[in-house]
Design a protein around this motif. Sequence first.
Motif, PDB file in Angstrom:
ATOM      1  N   GLN A  54     -21.848  35.932   8.877  1.00 13.31           N
ATOM      2  CA  GLN A  54     -20.612  36.641   9.218  1.00 13.31           C
ATOM      3  C   GLN A  54     -19.601  36.632   8.070  1.00 13.31           C
ATOM      4  OE1 GLN A  54     -19.610  34.663  12.960  1.00 13.31           O
ATOM      5  NE2 GLN A  54     -20.360  36.480  14.032  1.00 13.31           N
ATOM      6  N   LYS A  62     -13.072  43.420  14.384  1.00 14.08           N
ATOM      7  CA  LYS A  62     -14.152  42.709  15.073  1.00 14.08           C
ATOM      8  C   LYS A  62     -15.067  43.672  15.811  1.00 14.08           C
ATOM      9  CE  LYS A  62     -11.695  38.372  15.434  1.00 14.08           C
ATOM     10  NZ  LYS A  62     -11.156  37.320  16.278  1.00 14.08           N
ATOM     11  N   ARG A  67     -14.275  40.532  10.818  1.00 15.66           N
ATOM     12  CA  ARG A  67     -13.486  39.430  11.362  1.00 15.66           C
ATOM     13  C   ARG A  67     -12.042  39.832  11.636  1.00 15.66           C
ATOM     14  NH1 ARG A  67     -15.146  33.708   9.995  1.00 15.66           N
ATOM     15  NH2 ARG A  67     -17.371  33.863   9.618  1.00 15.66           N
TER      16      ARG A  67
END
Length: 85
Positions: A54, A62, A67
């Motif tokens: 990630q 997201k 993120r």
Amino acid sequence: MSASLSAELIQLQADVRAFVDDEIIPVEAQIIAEDRQRDRTTLAGLQDEARRRQLWTPHLPKALGGRGLGVIGMCALFRTMGRSL
């Protein structure tokens, strides 16, 4: 004005630094050599690993697999990411 980083962002910086130091920098010459031959095997593998961890596109929302870091978050990562070509 002063800005402090969240514990989550500090950890993410450490994760990015470790990935760059341990996975990317040791194979930079190999990536360049492969690229000259139009082979991106090593690079593609690193991209896949970044996605798995990630660390890929952390600036994206997201909902799109990122993120959602926003500007401050990305600024905190740019220096660490930029240590490698």
